[in-house]
Scaffold this motif. Sequence first.
Motif: not given
Length: 232
Positions: A167-178
Amino acid sequence: MSNIRQKLDISAYLVLGPENTLGRDVGEIVKVAVECGFTCVQVRSKVASAKEMISLCRDCAKFISELGKQDRVALLVDDRLDVVLAAREEGIKVDGIHVGQSDIPVSVCRKFLGEDSIVGLSAPASRLIEYVKNTDVSDIDYFGAGPLHETQTKPDCGVDENGVVITRTFEELSELAKISPIPVVVGGGVKVRDLASLKKTGVDGFFVVSAVASAEDPQKASSELVSTWNQA
């Protein structure tokens, strides 16, 4: 570029097919969700025939049009380029396609569907981070990332080479969004309780399947999801 491609809104994104609706009409659930503020609809089915998929597109397009939202709510089809092309031949307003990294290449989708169409691409967030760093994304309008949680709707989502669901972490998703030059929508078992944390990552929206399509009351579920995201 078409008006709807320019105005693409993936903040509240519904994915569904006949296998998700507990026997209820797909078009009726789409109507309810769009009335409650869902901004994008994807028809996805691993059991429906091409003819059935075209019929589903017709029903969904009709309900979106009846609500006067055909120029604001995008109607997409998962994976089936043949269905998009055939539906358009029958005069059905289908706005584009969503594919995975192992499906038809986005460049082929763009070639056959043209510059006015929406093309979305999904993959695990970690893979998308590498993809963004090394790939020209000019043919793609948005990324679909996940899963946020394990989900029975798509049990193979996020499975690694050892068969383990990552599963994806919020940290990974923050990096992707950035780092992503295009919008990002996240799904995979997303619930109302996830939305505030998800919005803080900077992603552009959430997608759900069973949270609406399999809900006891799809209207109540849709309204709660949309209002929670908008207020987060």
